[in-house]
Scaffold this motif. Structure first.
Motif, PDB file in Angstrom:
ATOM      1  N   ILE A 245      13.125   8.766  -3.009  1.00 35.99           N
ATOM      2  CA  ILE A 245      12.704   7.854  -1.941  1.00 35.99           C
ATOM      3  C   ILE A 245      11.334   8.291  -1.459  1.00 35.99           C
ATOM      4  O   ILE A 245      11.009   9.484  -1.477  1.00 35.99           O
ATOM      5  N   GLY A 246      10.521   7.333  -1.045  1.00 36.33           N
ATOM      6  CA  GLY A 246       9.186   7.715  -0.610  1.00 36.33           C
ATOM      7  C   GLY A 246       8.396   6.560  -0.055  1.00 36.33           C
ATOM      8  O   GLY A 246       8.909   5.459   0.169  1.00 36.33           O
ATOM      9  N   ASP A 247       7.103   6.826   0.122  1.00 34.38           N
ATOM     10  CA  ASP A 247       6.174   5.891   0.741  1.00 34.38           C
ATOM     11  C   ASP A 247       4.879   5.943  -0.055  1.00 34.38           C
ATOM     12  O   ASP A 247       4.275   7.009  -0.218  1.00 34.38           O
ATOM     13  N   SER A 248       4.456   4.801  -0.573  1.00 31.23           N
ATOM     14  CA  SER A 248       3.241   4.756  -1.386  1.00 31.23           C
ATOM     15  C   SER A 248       1.975   4.759  -0.536  1.00 31.23           C
ATOM     16  O   SER A 248       0.877   4.729  -1.065  1.00 31.23           O
ATOM     17  N   GLY A 249       2.141   4.792   0.785  1.00 27.97           N
ATOM     18  CA  GLY A 249       1.007   4.692   1.683  1.00 27.97           C
ATOM     19  C   GLY A 249       0.972   3.358   2.377  1.00 27.97           C
ATOM     20  O   GLY A 249       0.410   3.207   3.462  1.00 27.97           O
TER      21      GLY A 249
END
Length: 197
Positions: A42-46
């Motif tokens: 899981i994450g955030d590409s910006g």
């Protein structure tokens, strides 16, 4: 006389992603017949959040024979599930995928685990540089394509990876299982636990 069951090794680990802000929990189960890997990233590409769930299975030679990828990026969801004979002949629900013929390994953009596949499969052959063809999954761009790569062992725990298509190179530090510990500027391994049963 009771027969002993083959030993199973399980490795449960975390990676932190730095190129994109992400965290991965990956479980690697190694058995005599082959290895199964299950993970969630899981994450955030910006700009937008993403989630990736994947399962990979290999035979005892670390040749990839199955994968299932489910990705969610913003409001787009993609699922792919391919099978192989381990020699680079792929099918999608029984339909041959000629464009990926000769791709024994796969490479998923959001995880360092898939670097382990050619490292384990090629073993001592990596004393000299080996060029390979992989199925490359660019999860955030939602692209799947063949890709040419190369690996060479510089030491028992350091490998040079090269993307032949675009010239990108990286020095990968791995452990005794061939699992990435440090992928400079991209991934670093956190906690991991190994168990046998």
């Amino acid at each position: 006389m009771e027969q002993l069951q083959p030993e199973t090794k399980q490795i449960n680990l975390l990676w932190e992603g730095h190129h994109y802000k992400s965290v991965e929990n990956c479980v690697v189960t190694i058995q005599e017949k082959g290895t199964e890997i299950t993970a969630v990233v899981i994450g955030d590409s910006g700009e937008k959040p993403f989630r990736l769930d994947y399962t990979i299975r290999t035979n005892q030679k670390w040749e990839t024979v199955f994968f299932d990828i489910k990705s969610q990026f913003d409001d787009q969801r993609v699922e792919l599930s391919f099978e192989s004979d381990g020699k680079g002949n792929w099918t999608d629900h029984g339909k041959p995928l000629e464009e990926f013929k000769g791709c024994i390994d796969i490479d998923i953009s959001l995880t360092p685990f898939t670097n382990t596949l050619p490292i384990r499969r090629l073993g001592s052959k990596l004393k000299t540089e080996q060029e390979i063809k992989v199925i490359y999954f660019d999860i955030l761009k939602q692209r799947v394509r063949p890709n040419l790569q190369a690996y060479i062992a510089l030491t028992d725990f350091c490998y040079q990876y090269r993307n032949i298509n675009n010239g990108y190179e990286a020095l990968l530090t791995v452990d005794e299982q061939g699992l990435v510990v440090v992928y400079p500027s991209r991934f670093i391994r956190g906690t991991h636990v190994e168990s046998n049963y």
